[in-house]
Scaffold this active site. Sequence first.
Site, mmCIF file in Angstrom:
data_model
loop_
_atom_site.group_PDB
_atom_site.id
_atom_site.type_symbol
_atom_site.label_atom_id
_atom_site.label_comp_id
_atom_site.label_asym_id
_atom_site.label_seq_id
_atom_site.Cartn_x
_atom_site.Cartn_y
_atom_site.Cartn_z
ATOM 1 N N ARG A 121 0.392 4.575 -9.199
ATOM 2 C CA ARG A 121 0.313 4.865 -7.983
ATOM 3 C C ARG A 121 1.288 5.915 -7.598
ATOM 4 N NH1 ARG A 121 -2.231 0.577 -5.511
ATOM 5 N NH2 ARG A 121 -2.749 2.258 -4.104
ATOM 6 N N ARG A 162 -1.016 -18.003 -8.976
ATOM 7 C CA ARG A 162 -0.694 -16.925 -9.782
ATOM 8 C C ARG A 162 -0.008 -15.884 -8.680
ATOM 9 N NH1 ARG A 162 -4.728 -13.287 -8.923
ATOM 10 N NH2 ARG A 162 -6.920 -13.867 -9.085
ATOM 11 N N PRO A 186 -6.356 -1.607 2.649
ATOM 12 C CA PRO A 186 -5.905 -3.030 2.713
ATOM 13 C C PRO A 186 -4.637 -3.316 2.055
ATOM 14 C CG PRO A 186 -7.417 -2.685 0.680
ATOM 15 C CD PRO A 186 -6.833 -1.298 1.351
ATOM 16 N N ASN A 193 1.323 -0.061 -1.556
ATOM 17 C CA ASN A 193 1.890 1.387 -1.677
ATOM 18 C C ASN A 193 2.687 1.723 -0.329
ATOM 19 O OD1 ASN A 193 2.594 3.110 -3.244
ATOM 20 N ND2 ASN A 193 0.809 4.394 -3.267
#
Length: 268
Positions: free
Chosen positions: A257, A120, A2, A161
């Site tokens: 990551r 946020r 996702p 990513n």
Amino acid sequence: MPEGHTIHRLAEDHLARFGGHPVRVTSPQGKFSDSAALIDGQVLDGVDAHGKHLFLGFGAGWVHIHLGLFGKVGFGDAPAPPPTDTVRLRIAGAGAYMDLRGPTTCALITGPEKRAIHERLGPDPLRDGDDPDKAWRRVSRSRTAVAALLMDQKVLAGVGNVYRAEVLFRHGIDPYRAGKDLTRAEWDAIWADLVALMREGVRDNRIDTVRPEHTPEAMGRPPRVDDHGGEVYVYRRATLPCHICGGEIRTAGLAARNLFWCPTCQKP
DNA sequence: TCCTTATGTACAA
DNA sequence: TGTACCTAAGGAC
């Protein structure tokens, strides 16, 4: 799987399959049972997506879904088969059903709670009218690496990513460059590119970032699709040759990551 | 059958 | 910075 494009696509898909009709809502796995009982039989009357957050609107409130790293939504045609024991949420309508597994978040929330989530999150390239200036104000004042800023959902919502690695490659920007060292023109180009790339991602339900002139066909190489479903320049291509310069794609950890980039095409 | 890995985030130290 | 959490697939044995 996702990133933001997946979530916006899921919003559209839920509306198309279930919108305007009462649905059966259950939680075979159990963790969402109490809330499922509150919305079971209600009409899905709205959907929303902001970054990687999906919202399904019912009379009793909004179902807030965040897939996290492992979450998956699977659709199928009615009648729904017996669910397996990892299905957190099942929505079943007259013509279709959906099973949600492994989400980080699946919760029934109120309108004000939903608003707090929007507040946020940074601007989302897939939300019409979201303001790239809001992100630029943070990026241009930050000493943090641009690769980390692009993943920060408070700065910019929806990029993950894959898109971060690919958009930095497409603009020849070194991932470790500080946000404050980007030019306004570079930022505007990145935002515009994300809008276009992610819209395509929603349409095709996958991430493709390779320009037509750089496809293997155009470059005289054998055709290939990366194993995550799309065609990309650098993501998960560590040690493979760069599509453009032929040099080795590099990988390193950044903010827990894996980062991928071409040190030749993305000079410091 | 076990181990690793993954397009994510939150919270503790 | 490390760790916990959620699941499934693929590869090493």
